[in-house]
Design a protein around this motif. Structure first.
Motif, mmCIF file in Angstrom:
data_model
loop_
_atom_site.group_PDB
_atom_site.id
_atom_site.type_symbol
_atom_site.label_atom_id
_atom_site.label_comp_id
_atom_site.label_asym_id
_atom_site.label_seq_id
_atom_site.Cartn_x
_atom_site.Cartn_y
_atom_site.Cartn_z
ATOM 1 N N ILE A 3 0.829 -1.206 0.000
ATOM 2 C CA ILE A 3 0.000 0.000 0.000
ATOM 3 C C ILE A 3 0.859 1.249 0.000
ATOM 4 O O ILE A 3 0.549 2.247 -0.654
ATOM 5 N N SER A 4 1.980 1.209 0.716
ATOM 6 C CA SER A 4 2.844 2.391 0.800
ATOM 7 C C SER A 4 3.462 2.772 -0.537
ATOM 8 O O SER A 4 3.977 3.878 -0.689
ATOM 9 N N ARG A 5 3.412 1.888 -1.526
ATOM 10 C CA ARG A 5 3.985 2.176 -2.843
ATOM 11 C C ARG A 5 2.922 2.559 -3.866
ATOM 12 O O ARG A 5 3.237 2.792 -5.035
ATOM 13 N N LEU A 6 1.687 2.626 -3.421
ATOM 14 C CA LEU A 6 0.621 3.040 -4.320
ATOM 15 C C LEU A 6 0.661 4.549 -4.522
ATOM 16 O O LEU A 6 1.203 5.286 -3.693
ATOM 17 N N PRO A 7 0.072 5.059 -5.614
ATOM 18 C CA PRO A 7 -0.085 6.510 -5.748
ATOM 19 C C PRO A 7 -0.855 7.072 -4.564
ATOM 20 O O PRO A 7 -1.655 6.368 -3.931
ATOM 21 N N LEU A 8 -0.632 8.348 -4.252
ATOM 22 C CA LEU A 8 -1.170 8.935 -3.029
ATOM 23 C C LEU A 8 -2.684 8.811 -2.945
ATOM 24 O O LEU A 8 -3.233 8.513 -1.881
ATOM 25 N N VAL A 15 -6.565 3.576 3.116
ATOM 26 C CA VAL A 15 -6.814 3.914 4.515
ATOM 27 C C VAL A 15 -8.275 3.681 4.848
ATOM 28 O O VAL A 15 -8.608 3.063 5.868
ATOM 29 N N ARG A 16 -9.146 4.159 3.995
ATOM 30 C CA ARG A 16 -10.574 3.957 4.248
ATOM 31 C C ARG A 16 -10.912 2.462 4.279
ATOM 32 O O ARG A 16 -11.623 2.010 5.192
ATOM 33 N N ALA A 17 -10.402 1.701 3.325
ATOM 34 C CA ALA A 17 -10.710 0.278 3.268
ATOM 35 C C ALA A 17 -10.261 -0.436 4.542
ATOM 36 O O ALA A 17 -10.964 -1.314 5.056
ATOM 37 N N VAL A 18 -9.101 -0.054 5.062
ATOM 38 C CA VAL A 18 -8.603 -0.672 6.289
ATOM 39 C C VAL A 18 -9.453 -0.260 7.485
ATOM 40 O O VAL A 18 -9.874 -1.097 8.292
ATOM 41 N N LEU A 19 -9.728 1.025 7.620
ATOM 42 C CA LEU A 19 -10.463 1.503 8.789
ATOM 43 C C LEU A 19 -11.897 0.983 8.819
ATOM 44 O O LEU A 19 -12.465 0.796 9.901
ATOM 45 N N GLN A 49 -3.182 2.924 14.736
ATOM 46 C CA GLN A 49 -3.147 1.577 15.307
ATOM 47 C C GLN A 49 -4.062 0.621 14.557
ATOM 48 O O GLN A 49 -3.777 -0.586 14.478
ATOM 49 N N ALA A 50 -5.146 1.122 13.989
ATOM 50 C CA ALA A 50 -5.992 0.278 13.145
ATOM 51 C C ALA A 50 -5.216 -0.185 11.919
ATOM 52 O O ALA A 50 -5.364 -1.331 11.461
ATOM 53 N N ILE A 51 -4.377 0.702 11.386
ATOM 54 C CA ILE A 51 -3.535 0.328 10.244
ATOM 55 C C ILE A 51 -2.504 -0.712 10.666
ATOM 56 O O ILE A 51 -2.293 -1.726 9.986
ATOM 57 N N TRP A 52 -1.851 -0.488 11.811
ATOM 58 C CA TRP A 52 -0.865 -1.462 12.290
ATOM 59 C C TRP A 52 -1.510 -2.826 12.529
ATOM 60 O O TRP A 52 -0.914 -3.860 12.200
ATOM 61 N N ASN A 53 -2.705 -2.836 13.103
ATOM 62 C CA ASN A 53 -3.373 -4.112 13.347
ATOM 63 C C ASN A 53 -3.667 -4.835 12.045
ATOM 64 O O ASN A 53 -3.528 -6.064 11.955
ATOM 65 N N HIS A 54 -4.048 -4.080 11.025
ATOM 66 C CA HIS A 54 -4.309 -4.680 9.720
ATOM 67 C C HIS A 54 -3.022 -5.268 9.134
ATOM 68 O O HIS A 54 -3.012 -6.415 8.670
ATOM 69 N N VAL A 55 -1.951 -4.496 9.177
ATOM 70 C CA VAL A 55 -0.690 -4.936 8.569
ATOM 71 C C VAL A 55 -0.110 -6.149 9.296
ATOM 72 O O VAL A 55 0.443 -7.065 8.676
ATOM 73 N N ALA A 159 3.003 4.609 8.304
ATOM 74 C CA ALA A 159 2.026 3.798 9.036
ATOM 75 C C ALA A 159 1.948 2.387 8.455
ATOM 76 O O ALA A 159 1.979 1.392 9.195
ATOM 77 N N PHE A 160 1.883 2.283 7.151
ATOM 78 C CA PHE A 160 1.781 0.972 6.516
ATOM 79 C C PHE A 160 3.111 0.221 6.535
ATOM 80 O O PHE A 160 3.125 -1.017 6.488
ATOM 81 N N ASN A 161 4.212 0.947 6.635
ATOM 82 C CA ASN A 161 5.535 0.314 6.706
ATOM 83 C C ASN A 161 5.981 0.026 8.141
ATOM 84 O O ASN A 161 7.106 -0.419 8.356
ATOM 85 N N LEU A 162 5.113 0.330 9.120
ATOM 86 C CA LEU A 162 5.392 0.064 10.535
ATOM 87 C C LEU A 162 6.630 0.826 11.015
ATOM 88 O O LEU A 162 7.473 0.292 11.750
#
Length: 205
Positions: A3-8, A15-19, A49-55, A159-162
């Motif tokens: 995700i961190s390598r996707l266009p902005l 982010v929305r999909a994860v949250l 933290q929701a992002i970290w939990n997903h990753v 966030a996605f790269n921890l």
């Protein structure tokens, strides 16, 4: 692809999909919209933290201490006005720990609590800009029509790269290090970057 390598724009959609997979967070977002607080965002810990939990494959809500709901109302800087918003939130959210704060009045108490002065914030976004970690400087909200808005002045790749990165713009070193220690204990996969002194214009050095 990471995700961190996707266009902005695609990162924002991610982010929305994860949250949306965190039902309590979504409940807080919907409730916050109904409160009608000016310039509000659900921000900081619960979002990143929701992002970290997903990753990391952890369940939704793991490690979340509370939900930071910030807003900006300079029309009344009294504690009584902020307390009315807090009590309305308690009635709405019940046992969900939502911490409501008017960022327009943070400068009135910040130095007493943290030992350094804080200039008045002119918006909620300015407050997010100064969060102790750039990684957690993410805000989300719902518009009246239900559209998602994401404010992430430093992006969401960390966030996605921890990666937990300090932000010396406002908070003192000990605040960042205390938060970093708690996060590293709950999410040991994190790479915690050491404190850095401010660079020009208060930017990270």
């Amino acid at each position: 692809m990471r995700i961190s390598r996707l266009p902005l724009d695609e990162q924002t959609a991610a982010v929305r999909a994860v949250l949306e997979t965190d039902p309590v967070l979504v409940r807080v977002l919907v409730g916050a919209r109904s409160l009608g607080l000016p310039g509000w965002w659900l921000a900081a810990g619960a979002v990143v933290q929701a992002i970290w939990n997903h990753v990391t494959g952890r369940p939704a809500g793991y490690g979340v201490k509370d939900y930071d709901l910030i807003y900006h109302d300079p029309s009344d800087l009294s504690w009584e006005a902020e307390d009315r918003a807090i009590r309305a939130g308690r009635e709405l959210f019940g046992d969900v720990p939502v911490e409501i704060r008017n960022e327009a009045r943070v400068h009135l108490w910040y130095e007493r609590r943290f030992g350094v002065p804080c200039p008045p914030y002119d918006s909620s976004e300015a407050a997010i800009d100064s969060f102790p970690s750039t990684t957690s400087a993410i805000g989300v909200r719902l518009t009246p029509s239900g559209a998602w808005r994401v404010y992430a002045p430093y992006g969401v790749a960390d966030a996605f790269n921890l990666v937990l990165r300090p932000n010396p713009r406002q908070a003192p070193r000990e605040v960042y290090e205390a938060k970093a220690a708690r996060c590293a204990e709950a999410w040991p996969e994190l790479t915690v970057l050491p404190w850095c002194e401010p660079g020009p214009a208060g930017q990270p050095g």
